[in-house]
Write an enzyme that holds these catalytic residues in place. Structure first.
Site, PDB file in Angstrom:
ATOM      1  N   HIS A 127       0.864  -1.186   0.000  1.00 58.72           N
ATOM      2  CA  HIS A 127       0.000   0.000   0.000  1.00 58.72           C
ATOM      3  C   HIS A 127       0.903   1.239   0.000  1.00 58.72           C
ATOM      4  O   HIS A 127       2.024   1.187   0.510  1.00 58.72           O
ATOM      5  CB  HIS A 127      -0.830  -0.057   1.288  1.00 58.72           C
ATOM      6  N   ASP A 205       2.859  -4.626   8.253  1.00 63.51           N
ATOM      7  CA  ASP A 205       1.655  -3.814   8.062  1.00 63.51           C
ATOM      8  C   ASP A 205       0.455  -4.749   8.250  1.00 63.51           C
ATOM      9  O   ASP A 205       0.116  -5.531   7.362  1.00 63.51           O
ATOM     10  CB  ASP A 205       1.686  -3.217   6.644  1.00 63.51           C
ATOM     11  N   GLN A 208      -4.848  -4.984   7.353  1.00 69.64           N
ATOM     12  CA  GLN A 208      -5.944  -5.837   6.874  1.00 69.64           C
ATOM     13  C   GLN A 208      -6.038  -7.152   7.641  1.00 69.64           C
ATOM     14  O   GLN A 208      -6.932  -7.954   7.364  1.00 69.64           O
ATOM     15  CB  GLN A 208      -5.778  -6.138   5.373  1.00 69.64           C
ATOM     16  N   LYS A 231     -10.626  -0.519  10.770  1.00 70.78           N
ATOM     17  CA  LYS A 231     -10.869  -1.691   9.913  1.00 70.78           C
ATOM     18  C   LYS A 231     -11.237  -2.909  10.742  1.00 70.78           C
ATOM     19  O   LYS A 231     -11.396  -4.005  10.218  1.00 70.78           O
ATOM     20  CB  LYS A 231      -9.614  -2.008   9.088  1.00 70.78           C
ATOM     21  N   CYS A 369      -4.914   2.514  -3.502  1.00 72.55           N
ATOM     22  CA  CYS A 369      -3.648   3.039  -2.946  1.00 72.55           C
ATOM     23  C   CYS A 369      -2.509   2.048  -3.161  1.00 72.55           C
ATOM     24  O   CYS A 369      -1.618   1.899  -2.299  1.00 72.55           O
ATOM     25  CB  CYS A 369      -3.771   3.396  -1.461  1.00 72.55           C
TER      26      CYS A 369
HETATM   27  N1  C6P Z   1      -6.423   0.532   2.870  1.00 69.29           N
HETATM   28  C1  C6P Z   1      -8.345   0.205   1.431  1.00 69.29           C
HETATM   29  O1  C6P Z   1      -9.462   0.523   1.005  1.00 69.29           O
HETATM   30  P1  C6P Z   1      -4.999   3.724   7.281  1.00 69.29           P
HETATM   31  O2  C6P Z   1      -5.575   4.582   6.211  1.00 69.29           O
HETATM   32  O3  C6P Z   1      -3.790   4.338   7.918  1.00 69.29           O
HETATM   33  O4  C6P Z   1      -6.018   3.243   8.263  1.00 69.29           O
HETATM   34  O5  C6P Z   1      -4.512   2.375   6.549  1.00 69.29           O
HETATM   35  C2  C6P Z   1      -3.630   2.431   5.471  1.00 69.29           C
HETATM   36  C3  C6P Z   1      -3.420   1.060   4.918  1.00 69.29           C
HETATM   37  C4  C6P Z   1      -2.181   0.472   5.070  1.00 69.29           C
HETATM   38  N2  C6P Z   1      -1.953  -0.786   4.647  1.00 69.29           N
HETATM   39  C5  C6P Z   1      -2.909  -1.506   4.033  1.00 69.29           C
HETATM   40  C6  C6P Z   1      -2.613  -2.901   3.601  1.00 69.29           C
HETATM   41  C7  C6P Z   1      -4.175  -0.945   3.828  1.00 69.29           C
HETATM   42  O6  C6P Z   1      -5.110  -1.667   3.214  1.00 69.29           O
HETATM   43  C8  C6P Z   1      -4.432   0.385   4.253  1.00 69.29           C
HETATM   44  C9  C6P Z   1      -5.749   1.029   3.969  1.00 69.29           C
HETATM   45  C10 C6P Z   1      -7.738   1.038   2.532  1.00 69.29           C
HETATM   46  O7  C6P Z   1      -7.731  -0.765   1.008  1.00 69.29           O
HETATM   47  C11 C6P Z   1      -7.733   2.491   2.156  1.00 69.29           C
HETATM   48  S1  C6P Z   1      -6.745   2.816   0.746  1.00 69.29           S
END
Ligand code: C6P
Length: 412
Positions: A127, A205, A208, A231, A369
């Site tokens: 991401h 990371d 998910q 999430k 992203c």
């Molecule tokens: N992915 C998706 O719709 P934040 O925004 O900080 O809570 O998470 C960022 C992030 C980092 N790593 C992974 C693997 C992610 O999937 C995400 C967020 C969302 O897939 C928004 S783009």
């Protein structure tokens, strides 16, 4: 009967009043859980209770409400430590989410430990949150980025090439546990183990994965791990960074301000020990309290049950949607997480998403992203259906019917 079949998943839907509504005259099918999950009543109620009874600033308090707020705030930290089996609650730093957690490490750890010529190893399925902070660090320090390749459409990491990439110059391996764009579940224990053998620091990371499966940082053996509360049934704007204490102790502050100093003078200050060193200013207080309720909620169901159910939905969706003509589904054929990322014929992902929306189905269309990954796959964007434990196979059947109608509409 699988263990997860013993859970009354449909009864859990009652905790999510938001799911019980019509969108464009059709029952809502919420398939955008990888972007953010819905929140159960228990989490909303925890926020209401906090604001109606205990709201005050934390760590400053010489009065009852502040003491209560501080107690709840720190109890949430204990809960987060337990949630991922950290050795101590001081290894949990509250952040706005995964993005801020990665930026914190790239800035505080990276600025101290990364030098010109060092290599930060990422993967081709990251991401933007796990790419751009390291690019900024590389620009500041003269370090280089390298990317472990993926194998084509099936979206698995090319582990056979890992040792070739783990050179003496690599100081950090940072990778995604579950890919938001492919549904790949990476072998997190193996990746950390192979990096650790070479003395390389590891960052996971877990945006998910944290709300979808049991996580044990001691078993994983990582140095850092990042989580987004929103999430996993928690409020937006709160998440946390896990950092191994030996590393956190060596890191300089991330932000400066109130609450992170031991002593301050006009020209110099000294800093608190972790985690407070990294939490400058008034924090999000209700966020950890809401997240505490979310972690209790998920563990009452059982994250092992959620993981099994997720994988059943992922496999069901894959099999079902493969029954459509001219569909291209990205990511692994088996062992995928609870999401499917796809393209239908030559119809633009945004059109699919918009037409599905007209039928009450919430998908995400776009690059998720992960622009570099999309480029690698030779596409601009995909449509994505991402599931959580309150989703059903009947909803996936509905998606199948709607996608068929969309194909018909475009005459393909
Ligand atoms: N992915 C998706 O719709 P934040 O925004 O900080 O809570 O998470 C960022 C992030 C980092 N790593 C992974 C693997 C992610 O999937 C995400 C967020 C969302 O897939 C928004 S783009």
């Amino acid at each position: 009967m699988n263990d997860s079949q013993k859970v009354d998943w449909s009864a859990l839907r009652k905790d999510f009043p938001i799911l019980n509504q019509q969108v464009h005259g059709q029952p809502l099918v919420y398939f955008d859980n990888a972007a953010t999950s819905q929140k159960p009543r228990q989490v909303v109620q925890a926020l209401v209770n906090y604001y109606e009874r205990d709201n005050a600033n934390v760590h400053r308090g010489l009065h009852e409400l502040s003491n209560r707020a501080t107690k709840a705030f720190e109890a949430a930290r204990e809960r987060a430590a337990k949630f991922i089996n950290a050795r101590q609650s001081d290894e949990i730093i509250w952040t706005r989410g995964t993005t801020e957690a990665i930026n914190l490490v790239a800035t505080a750890w990276g600025t101290k430990f990364i030098k010109a010529g060092d290599v930060i190893l990422l993967t081709e399925m990251e991401h933007h949150s796990n790419i751009v902070p390291w690019q900024l660090l590389a620009q500041r320090t003269g370090a280089k980025l390298a990317f472990l390749p993926i194998i084509g459409d099936i979206g698995l990491l090319d582990l056979a090439r890992l040792d070739e990439f783990l050179t003496d110059r690599v100081k950090l391996l940072s990778f995604v546990h579950i890919s938001n764009a492919l549904g790949t579940i990476n072998p997190v224990v193996e990746l950390c183990e192979r990096a650790r053998r070479k003395g390389i620091t590891t960052f996971v990371d877990a945006a998910q994965s944290a709300g979808h499966r049991p996580l044990d940082v001691q078993e994983i053996g990582c140095d850092f791990l990042a989580v987004s509360g929103h999430k996993m049934c928690g409020p937006t704007g709160i998440g946390f960074l896990y950092g191994r204490m030996e590393l956190l102790e060596q890191m300089p502050p991330y932000h400066g301000g109130g609450e992170m100093i031991l002593t301050a003078d006009y020209h110099k200050s000294t800093y608190k020990v972790p985690p407070h060193r990294f939490e400058a200013g008034t924090p999000d207080i209700s966020g950890p309290i809401g997240l505490h309720a979310a972690m209790d909620y998920l563990d009452a169901i059982g994250r092992d049950m959620i993981s099994e159910h997720d994988q059943q939905l992922g496999a069901y969706a894959y099999e079902k949607l493969m029954g459509l003509d001219k569909i291209r589904i990205f990511g692994p054929h088996v062992g995928r997480a609870g999401l499917v990322s796809f393209l239908l014929n030559d119809i633009h992902a945004h059109d699919v998403t918009e037409l599905a929306n007209q039928k009450g189905i919430a998908l995400r269309g776009g690059h998720h992203c992960t622009q570099p990954l999309m480029r690698k796959l030779g596409v601009e964007s995909t449509s994505r259906a991402s599931f959580y434990f309150y989703n059903t196979t009947a909803e996936i059947d509905r998606l199948f019917d709607v996608l068929k109608e969309i194909q018909k509409f475009f005459g393909s």
